[in-house]
Design a protein around this motif. Structure first.
Motif, mmCIF file in Angstrom:
data_model
loop_
_atom_site.group_PDB
_atom_site.id
_atom_site.type_symbol
_atom_site.label_atom_id
_atom_site.label_comp_id
_atom_site.label_asym_id
_atom_site.label_seq_id
_atom_site.Cartn_x
_atom_site.Cartn_y
_atom_site.Cartn_z
ATOM 1 N N GLU A 117 -48.362 -14.174 37.851
ATOM 2 C CA GLU A 117 -48.546 -12.763 37.487
ATOM 3 C C GLU A 117 -50.012 -12.404 37.319
ATOM 4 O O GLU A 117 -50.437 -11.310 37.685
ATOM 5 C CB GLU A 117 -47.797 -12.448 36.199
ATOM 6 C CG GLU A 117 -46.302 -12.369 36.367
ATOM 7 C CD GLU A 117 -45.580 -12.044 35.071
ATOM 8 O OE1 GLU A 117 -46.237 -11.574 34.110
ATOM 9 O OE2 GLU A 117 -44.367 -12.280 35.028
ATOM 10 N N ALA A 118 -50.808 -13.330 36.783
ATOM 11 C CA ALA A 118 -52.230 -13.070 36.531
ATOM 12 C C ALA A 118 -53.098 -13.320 37.759
ATOM 13 O O ALA A 118 -54.300 -13.067 37.717
ATOM 14 C CB ALA A 118 -52.712 -13.937 35.371
ATOM 15 N N GLY A 119 -52.520 -13.824 38.830
ATOM 16 C CA GLY A 119 -53.291 -14.095 40.040
ATOM 17 C C GLY A 119 -54.042 -15.411 40.017
ATOM 18 O O GLY A 119 -54.898 -15.654 40.865
ATOM 19 N N ARG A 120 -53.742 -16.291 39.066
ATOM 20 C CA ARG A 120 -54.397 -17.599 39.004
ATOM 21 C C ARG A 120 -53.747 -18.614 39.933
ATOM 22 O O ARG A 120 -54.254 -19.721 40.092
ATOM 23 C CB ARG A 120 -54.397 -18.118 37.566
ATOM 24 C CG ARG A 120 -55.283 -17.312 36.631
ATOM 25 C CD ARG A 120 -55.371 -17.913 35.245
ATOM 26 N NE ARG A 120 -54.122 -17.840 34.528
ATOM 27 C CZ ARG A 120 -53.769 -16.849 33.708
ATOM 28 N NH1 ARG A 120 -54.600 -15.833 33.514
ATOM 29 N NH2 ARG A 120 -52.618 -16.866 33.079
ATOM 30 N N ALA A 121 -52.618 -18.245 40.532
ATOM 31 C CA ALA A 121 -51.910 -19.074 41.518
ATOM 32 C C ALA A 121 -51.237 -18.120 42.494
ATOM 33 O O ALA A 121 -51.057 -16.933 42.202
ATOM 34 C CB ALA A 121 -50.867 -19.957 40.834
ATOM 35 N N VAL A 122 -50.897 -18.644 43.658
ATOM 36 C CA VAL A 122 -50.229 -17.835 44.684
ATOM 37 C C VAL A 122 -48.960 -18.567 45.106
ATOM 38 O O VAL A 122 -48.977 -19.780 45.325
ATOM 39 C CB VAL A 122 -51.149 -17.621 45.914
ATOM 40 C CG1 VAL A 122 -50.436 -16.813 46.985
ATOM 41 C CG2 VAL A 122 -52.447 -16.947 45.502
ATOM 42 N N ALA A 123 -47.861 -17.813 45.227
ATOM 43 C CA ALA A 123 -46.582 -18.391 45.644
ATOM 44 C C ALA A 123 -46.368 -18.161 47.131
ATOM 45 O O ALA A 123 -46.696 -17.094 47.662
ATOM 46 C CB ALA A 123 -45.441 -17.780 44.846
ATOM 47 N N PHE A 124 -45.806 -19.168 47.777
ATOM 48 C CA PHE A 124 -45.524 -19.113 49.207
ATOM 49 C C PHE A 124 -44.059 -19.452 49.452
ATOM 50 O O PHE A 124 -43.461 -20.232 48.710
ATOM 51 C CB PHE A 124 -46.401 -20.123 49.963
ATOM 52 C CG PHE A 124 -47.861 -19.831 49.856
ATOM 53 C CD1 PHE A 124 -48.484 -18.984 50.757
ATOM 54 C CD2 PHE A 124 -48.622 -20.392 48.844
ATOM 55 C CE1 PHE A 124 -49.839 -18.709 50.646
ATOM 56 C CE2 PHE A 124 -49.966 -20.129 48.724
ATOM 57 C CZ PHE A 124 -50.582 -19.274 49.632
ATOM 58 N N LEU A 125 -43.519 -18.896 50.529
ATOM 59 C CA LEU A 125 -42.177 -19.269 50.950
ATOM 60 C C LEU A 125 -42.259 -20.628 51.617
ATOM 61 O O LEU A 125 -43.008 -20.813 52.576
ATOM 62 C CB LEU A 125 -41.610 -18.241 51.939
ATOM 63 C CG LEU A 125 -40.262 -18.597 52.563
ATOM 64 C CD1 LEU A 125 -39.176 -18.696 51.495
ATOM 65 C CD2 LEU A 125 -39.888 -17.573 53.621
#
Length: 158
Positions: A117-125
């Motif tokens: 949510e804070a943009g400190r990580a990114v989720a990928f499919l």
């Protein structure tokens, strides 16, 4: 038999049943995933081909259970940089990590969710519909830490 004995038997039986249910939910159904197992192969869905492609993953720790397809959790590191990843692989906007058992301490769903949510990580499919209605999702941090889990997708919610 007097009433005290019957009461003690009932209380003891209830305690034993409760302990058994707790153990089975927290420990009993989970199995570790060996790093050499096919389930330990980490893949991300390519923007170009739309197909999952294998990425480098080191230090893989994973758990899964036959009782539910949502019980998969994994922790690992990858040398894949976020700039390359976001240009090459499909970002997963609705990522919501699910809690892992407390003993699987490398995976903290609340922290991962907050960092997404804070943009400190990114989720990928990773893999769409790895099981019908369930996607595998991978979250990657700038320092190479990465986490994977299964979550319901939009087809399961209909």
């Amino acid at each position: 038999m007097n009433g005290k004995a019957v009461g003690l038997i009932l209380v003891f039986s209830a305690l034993m049943t409760g302990a058994a249910v707790w153990y089975l939910q927290v420990y009993g159904y989970y199995d570790p995933i060996p790093a050499s197992a096919p389930a330990a192969e980490v893949r991300l869905t390519s923007l170009v081909t739309g197909q999952p492609e294998k990425i480098i993953a080191a230090g893989f720790q994973g758990i899964d259970a036959d009782s539910s397809p949502l019980r998969f959790r994994a922790c690992f590191t990858t040398p894949l940089g976020l700039a390359v990843a976001t240009e090459s692989f499909k970002v997963y906007d609705a990522a919501t990590p699910l809690n892992a058992p407390g003993w699987f301490d490398c995976f903290n769903a609340a922290r991962i969710g907050g960092d997404l949510e804070a943009g400190r990580a990114v989720a990928f499919l990773s893999v769409a519909d790895i099981t019908p209605g369930i996607d595998r999702v991978v979250a990657i941090y700038p320092d190479g830490r990465a986490y994977a889990w299964h979550q319901l997708n939009e087809t399961a919610e209909k």
